[in-house]
Design a protein around this motif. Structure first.
Motif, PDB file in Angstrom:
ATOM      1  N   ASN A 108       0.830  -1.204   0.000  1.00 58.24           N
ATOM      2  CA  ASN A 108       0.000   0.000   0.000  1.00 58.24           C
ATOM      3  C   ASN A 108       0.869   1.260   0.000  1.00 58.24           C
ATOM      4  O   ASN A 108       2.101   1.173   0.003  1.00 58.24           O
ATOM      5  CB  ASN A 108      -0.995  -0.005   1.164  1.00 58.24           C
ATOM      6  CG  ASN A 108      -0.309   0.067   2.528  1.00 58.24           C
ATOM      7  OD1 ASN A 108       0.847   0.463   2.649  1.00 58.24           O
ATOM      8  ND2 ASN A 108      -1.036  -0.306   3.562  1.00 58.24           N
ATOM      9  N   LYS A 109       0.240   2.421   0.021  1.00 59.87           N
ATOM     10  CA  LYS A 109       0.970   3.684  -0.101  1.00 59.87           C
ATOM     11  C   LYS A 109       1.895   3.933   1.085  1.00 59.87           C
ATOM     12  O   LYS A 109       2.847   4.718   0.974  1.00 59.87           O
ATOM     13  CB  LYS A 109      -0.026   4.836  -0.246  1.00 59.87           C
ATOM     14  CG  LYS A 109      -0.788   4.793  -1.561  1.00 59.87           C
ATOM     15  CD  LYS A 109      -1.753   5.964  -1.676  1.00 59.87           C
ATOM     16  CE  LYS A 109      -2.508   5.920  -3.010  1.00 59.87           C
ATOM     17  NZ  LYS A 109      -3.478   7.051  -3.142  1.00 59.87           N
ATOM     18  N   ARG A 110       1.625   3.299   2.211  1.00 59.07           N
ATOM     19  CA  ARG A 110       2.482   3.470   3.385  1.00 59.07           C
ATOM     20  C   ARG A 110       3.617   2.452   3.426  1.00 59.07           C
ATOM     21  O   ARG A 110       4.396   2.423   4.379  1.00 59.07           O
ATOM     22  CB  ARG A 110       1.645   3.379   4.658  1.00 59.07           C
ATOM     23  CG  ARG A 110       0.659   4.524   4.809  1.00 59.07           C
ATOM     24  CD  ARG A 110       0.037   4.546   6.187  1.00 59.07           C
ATOM     25  NE  ARG A 110      -0.773   3.346   6.430  1.00 59.07           N
ATOM     26  CZ  ARG A 110      -1.339   3.035   7.585  1.00 59.07           C
ATOM     27  NH1 ARG A 110      -1.163   3.834   8.626  1.00 59.07           N
ATOM     28  NH2 ARG A 110      -2.066   1.945   7.716  1.00 59.07           N
ATOM     29  N   GLY A 111       3.699   1.590   2.399  1.00 60.31           N
ATOM     30  CA  GLY A 111       4.775   0.612   2.326  1.00 60.31           C
ATOM     31  C   GLY A 111       4.502  -0.674   3.078  1.00 60.31           C
ATOM     32  O   GLY A 111       5.418  -1.484   3.265  1.00 60.31           O
ATOM     33  N   HIS A 112       3.271  -0.890   3.505  1.00 64.46           N
ATOM     34  CA  HIS A 112       2.923  -2.115   4.212  1.00 64.46           C
ATOM     35  C   HIS A 112       2.614  -3.235   3.215  1.00 64.46           C
ATOM     36  O   HIS A 112       1.922  -3.014   2.221  1.00 64.46           O
ATOM     37  CB  HIS A 112       1.717  -1.886   5.126  1.00 64.46           C
ATOM     38  CG  HIS A 112       1.985  -0.904   6.217  1.00 64.46           C
ATOM     39  ND1 HIS A 112       1.001  -0.310   6.979  1.00 64.46           N
ATOM     40  CD2 HIS A 112       3.158  -0.384   6.686  1.00 64.46           C
ATOM     41  CE1 HIS A 112       1.529   0.505   7.860  1.00 64.46           C
ATOM     42  NE2 HIS A 112       2.847   0.481   7.693  1.00 64.46           N
ATOM     43  N   VAL A 113       3.114  -4.424   3.500  1.00 72.25           N
ATOM     44  CA  VAL A 113       2.943  -5.575   2.611  1.00 72.25           C
ATOM     45  C   VAL A 113       1.722  -6.378   3.031  1.00 72.25           C
ATOM     46  O   VAL A 113       1.561  -6.720   4.213  1.00 72.25           O
ATOM     47  CB  VAL A 113       4.190  -6.477   2.631  1.00 72.25           C
ATOM     48  CG1 VAL A 113       3.980  -7.693   1.727  1.00 72.25           C
ATOM     49  CG2 VAL A 113       5.425  -5.697   2.200  1.00 72.25           C
ATOM     50  N   LYS A 114       0.867  -6.695   2.054  1.00 71.45           N
ATOM     51  CA  LYS A 114      -0.306  -7.531   2.299  1.00 71.45           C
ATOM     52  C   LYS A 114      -0.144  -8.832   1.526  1.00 71.45           C
ATOM     53  O   LYS A 114      -0.024  -8.826   0.301  1.00 71.45           O
ATOM     54  CB  LYS A 114      -1.581  -6.809   1.863  1.00 71.45           C
ATOM     55  CG  LYS A 114      -2.856  -7.606   2.161  1.00 71.45           C
ATOM     56  CD  LYS A 114      -4.093  -6.816   1.778  1.00 71.45           C
ATOM     57  CE  LYS A 114      -5.362  -7.596   2.112  1.00 71.45           C
ATOM     58  NZ  LYS A 114      -6.586  -6.836   1.724  1.00 71.45           N
ATOM     59  N   LEU A 115      -0.129  -9.942   2.242  1.00 70.40           N
ATOM     60  CA  LEU A 115       0.002 -11.266   1.626  1.00 70.40           C
ATOM     61  C   LEU A 115      -1.335 -11.662   1.008  1.00 70.40           C
ATOM     62  O   LEU A 115      -2.321 -11.853   1.708  1.00 70.40           O
ATOM     63  CB  LEU A 115       0.433 -12.276   2.686  1.00 70.40           C
ATOM     64  CG  LEU A 115       0.516 -13.734   2.260  1.00 70.40           C
ATOM     65  CD1 LEU A 115       1.605 -13.943   1.212  1.00 70.40           C
ATOM     66  CD2 LEU A 115       0.788 -14.623   3.482  1.00 70.40           C
ATOM     67  N   MET A 116      -1.345 -11.812  -0.323  1.00 72.12           N
ATOM     68  CA  MET A 116      -2.578 -12.143  -1.036  1.00 72.12           C
ATOM     69  C   MET A 116      -2.653 -13.623  -1.408  1.00 72.12           C
ATOM     70  O   MET A 116      -3.727 -14.219  -1.396  1.00 72.12           O
ATOM     71  CB  MET A 116      -2.675 -11.294  -2.313  1.00 72.12           C
ATOM     72  CG  MET A 116      -2.646  -9.797  -2.068  1.00 72.12           C
ATOM     73  SD  MET A 116      -4.055  -9.220  -1.093  1.00 72.12           S
ATOM     74  CE  MET A 116      -5.402  -9.571  -2.236  1.00 72.12           C
ATOM     75  N   ALA A 117      -1.528 -14.206  -1.771  1.00 70.89           N
ATOM     76  CA  ALA A 117      -1.495 -15.617  -2.187  1.00 70.89           C
ATOM     77  C   ALA A 117      -0.059 -16.107  -2.096  1.00 70.89           C
ATOM     78  O   ALA A 117       0.884 -15.316  -2.126  1.00 70.89           O
ATOM     79  CB  ALA A 117      -2.023 -15.776  -3.607  1.00 70.89           C
ATOM     80  N   GLY A 118       0.115 -17.424  -1.985  1.00 67.11           N
ATOM     81  CA  GLY A 118       1.450 -17.995  -1.927  1.00 67.11           C
ATOM     82  C   GLY A 118       1.590 -19.037  -0.831  1.00 67.11           C
ATOM     83  O   GLY A 118       0.678 -19.236  -0.018  1.00 67.11           O
ATOM     84  N   HIS A 119       2.746 -19.684  -0.793  1.00 64.87           N
ATOM     85  CA  HIS A 119       2.934 -20.783   0.153  1.00 64.87           C
ATOM     86  C   HIS A 119       2.895 -20.326   1.607  1.00 64.87           C
ATOM     87  O   HIS A 119       2.581 -21.108   2.503  1.00 64.87           O
ATOM     88  CB  HIS A 119       4.234 -21.529  -0.150  1.00 64.87           C
ATOM     89  CG  HIS A 119       5.478 -20.878   0.364  1.00 64.87           C
ATOM     90  ND1 HIS A 119       5.960 -19.665  -0.107  1.00 64.87           N
ATOM     91  CD2 HIS A 119       6.354 -21.272   1.338  1.00 64.87           C
ATOM     92  CE1 HIS A 119       7.063 -19.352   0.525  1.00 64.87           C
ATOM     93  NE2 HIS A 119       7.335 -20.297   1.415  1.00 64.87           N
ATOM     94  N   ILE A 120       3.202 -19.052   1.861  1.00 61.57           N
ATOM     95  CA  ILE A 120       3.168 -18.541   3.230  1.00 61.57           C
ATOM     96  C   ILE A 120       1.753 -18.621   3.799  1.00 61.57           C
ATOM     97  O   ILE A 120       1.570 -18.791   5.007  1.00 61.57           O
ATOM     98  CB  ILE A 120       3.680 -17.090   3.283  1.00 61.57           C
ATOM     99  CG1 ILE A 120       5.109 -17.009   2.740  1.00 61.57           C
ATOM    100  CG2 ILE A 120       3.645 -16.545   4.705  1.00 61.57           C
ATOM    101  CD1 ILE A 120       6.105 -17.860   3.495  1.00 61.57           C
ATOM    102  N   CYS A 121       0.742 -18.520   2.941  1.00 62.48           N
ATOM    103  CA  CYS A 121      -0.647 -18.635   3.413  1.00 62.48           C
ATOM    104  C   CYS A 121      -0.897 -19.989   4.077  1.00 62.48           C
ATOM    105  O   CYS A 121      -1.753 -20.101   4.963  1.00 62.48           O
ATOM    106  CB  CYS A 121      -1.612 -18.456   2.249  1.00 62.48           C
ATOM    107  SG  CYS A 121      -1.574 -16.830   1.469  1.00 62.48           S
ATOM    108  N   CYS A 122      -0.148 -21.005   3.670  1.00 61.34           N
ATOM    109  CA  CYS A 122      -0.318 -22.338   4.254  1.00 61.34           C
ATOM    110  C   CYS A 122       0.398 -22.468   5.590  1.00 61.34           C
ATOM    111  O   CYS A 122       0.113 -23.399   6.359  1.00 61.34           O
ATOM    112  CB  CYS A 122       0.221 -23.410   3.302  1.00 61.34           C
ATOM    113  SG  CYS A 122      -0.543 -23.417   1.675  1.00 61.34           S
ATOM    114  N   LEU A 123       1.332 -21.563   5.869  1.00 63.15           N
ATOM    115  CA  LEU A 123       2.148 -21.674   7.073  1.00 63.15           C
ATOM    116  C   LEU A 123       1.625 -20.822   8.213  1.00 63.15           C
ATOM    117  O   LEU A 123       1.815 -21.149   9.383  1.00 63.15           O
ATOM    118  CB  LEU A 123       3.592 -21.264   6.760  1.00 63.15           C
ATOM    119  CG  LEU A 123       4.259 -21.935   5.558  1.00 63.15           C
ATOM    120  CD1 LEU A 123       5.688 -21.423   5.417  1.00 63.15           C
ATOM    121  CD2 LEU A 123       4.258 -23.449   5.698  1.00 63.15           C
ATOM    122  N   VAL A 124       0.985 -19.716   7.886  1.00 64.63           N
ATOM    123  CA  VAL A 124       0.551 -18.773   8.911  1.00 64.63           C
ATOM    124  C   VAL A 124      -0.485 -19.408   9.827  1.00 64.63           C
ATOM    125  O   VAL A 124      -1.500 -19.928   9.381  1.00 64.63           O
ATOM    126  CB  VAL A 124      -0.039 -17.500   8.264  1.00 64.63           C
ATOM    127  CG1 VAL A 124      -0.620 -16.582   9.334  1.00 64.63           C
ATOM    128  CG2 VAL A 124       1.033 -16.789   7.456  1.00 64.63           C
TER     129      VAL A 124
END
Length: 221
Positions: A108-124
């Motif tokens: 986003n504009k403030r530099g924050h990362v949003k996880l939308m898809a990927g293998h990390i979704c399976c680990l969180v």
């Protein structure tokens, strides 16, 4: 947000722990590639140990750049990264646009990362089971020779790693010795201050006036 700024955000994300919705890489680098290889990664990291492997992040600041990416030779076979992600400003790439087994990170504009898809979704949130075993379905058949070449080239640029380690240890020992000496001098200063205070009180009790203490530069030294 510029491409370079997103590259740096991608590198920091690669180092982020799983608990922070990151891959927990032990090392992460910007704009690197193996010698003689056509691929140059915007950000690449490696995690050893349990669920180890390499993670690639490709940064895209426009949709047209993203659409051209699929035609690159290393996208057809091989390439860097056991796990791969696109990173872009929020909304430029959508989940429906993703190639097979690619993840997606929005910034986003403030530099924050949003996880939308990927293998990390399976680990969180699934440290002891749950969907962790599904992470393997996001894995790519990466070019191990290219990745070994990349790591070897980076080590070559750094120099002899053992010599650097020994030099670092020497600096740490010297730093520790200096810190110990400073602590000892500070302790002695406090003891001397207490001694001077006690002597001053005794002299005052005996009716002997003490001259005012002035800084050395005021005494002409």
């Amino acid at each position: 947000m510029t491409h370079s700024e997103l590259n740096d955000i991608a590198r920091r994300w690669l180092l982020r722990a799983e608990s922070g919705r990151g891959p927990g890489c032990k090392i992460a680098l910007n704009e690197v590639g193996a010698v003689g290889d056509s691929e140059r990664a915007d950000a690449w990291g490696y995690r050893w140990g349990y669920h180890g492997g390499s993670v690639l992040v490709e940064v895209k600041v426009s949709r047209s750049d993203f659409l051209r990416d699929k035609h690159k030779p290393h996208r057809q076979a091989g390439g860097l990264g056991d796990y791969r992600y696109y990173m872009c400003p929020e909304g430029i790439i959508n989940i429906a646009d993703l190639p097979d087994r690619w993840g997606l990170l929005w910034v986003n504009k403030r530099g924050h990362v949003k996880l939308m898809a990927g293998h990390i979704c399976c680990l969180v949130g699934n440290s002891w089971g749950g969907n962790r075993d599904l992470a393997c379905f996001w894995a790519h058949d990466s070019d191990k020779d290219a990745e070994r070449g990349l790591l070897s080239y980076l080590l070559h640029r750094v120099g002899d790693p053992d010599a650097l380690l020994q030099e670092q240890r020497s600096y740490l020992r010297e730093s520790h010795q200096q810190a110990t000496k400073i602590n000892e001098l500070e302790k002695q200063r406090r003891e001397d201050s207490h001694t001077i205070y006690r002597l001053r009180r005794k002299l005052e009790a005996a009716g002997i006036d003490m001259p005012e203490t002035r800084p050395a530069n005021m005494l002409g030294f």
